[in-house]
Scaffold this motif. Structure first.
Motif: not given
Length: 142
Positions: A30-36, A68-74, A77-81
């Motif tokens: 999982l890739n979490l992306v924020h654009a600014m 990322l914390e929301r992902v970890r609440q699930e 053990r998904v690899a997330a960056r």
């Protein structure tokens, strides 16, 4: 790989949770992306706007950390960056998802027109994404 657009909204956090469950089912990362805007990422500490740039980067990093914390609440053990990228959110997400198996965004972000079913970014991605796109509502059941 699954790419998730993150903007700090409730819908984006729900999208991150949904994407985490989907990533676990697929065995994907999982890739979490924020654009600014790009300038706060490029500004030097000697620039007269350095404090504003630092404040903007901290805010963006906090949004990514919350997702990322929301992902970890699930607890899957998904690899997330996380990725903080300078540029227009539509272009950034299209580029980030160029080789992805799935792009996930919330239905509406932090924009001013709360009555719309889709925000401007999710609406644009419906027409321009090069991979499958999931647009989640602000509340997604488990």
């Amino acid at each position: 790989m699954i790419v998730v657009g993150v903007d700090g909204s409730r819908a984006a956090l729900a999208a991150a949770g949904w994407a985490a469950r989907e990533a676990a089912l697929r065995g994907d990362a999982l890739n979490l992306v924020h654009a600014m805007p790009a300038w706060p990422l490029e500004i030097s500490e000697r620039d007269r706007y350095a404090e504003v740039g630092h404040w903007m980067r901290e805010g963006a990093t906090s949004m990514l950390d919350a997702a990322l914390e929301r992902v970890r609440q699930e607890d899957l053990r998904v690899a997330a960056r996380t990725h903080l990228v300078g540029g227009d959110p539509r272009a950034v997400l299209i580029e980030a998802a160029a080789d992805a198996g799935l792009l996930v965004v919330g239905s509406r972000g932090r924009g001013d027109v709360a009555g719309l079913l889709l925000g401007s970014v999710s609406h644009s991605l419906l027409h321009h994404a090069t991979c499958p796109l999931v647009v989640t509502p602000a509340r997604v059941s488990s």
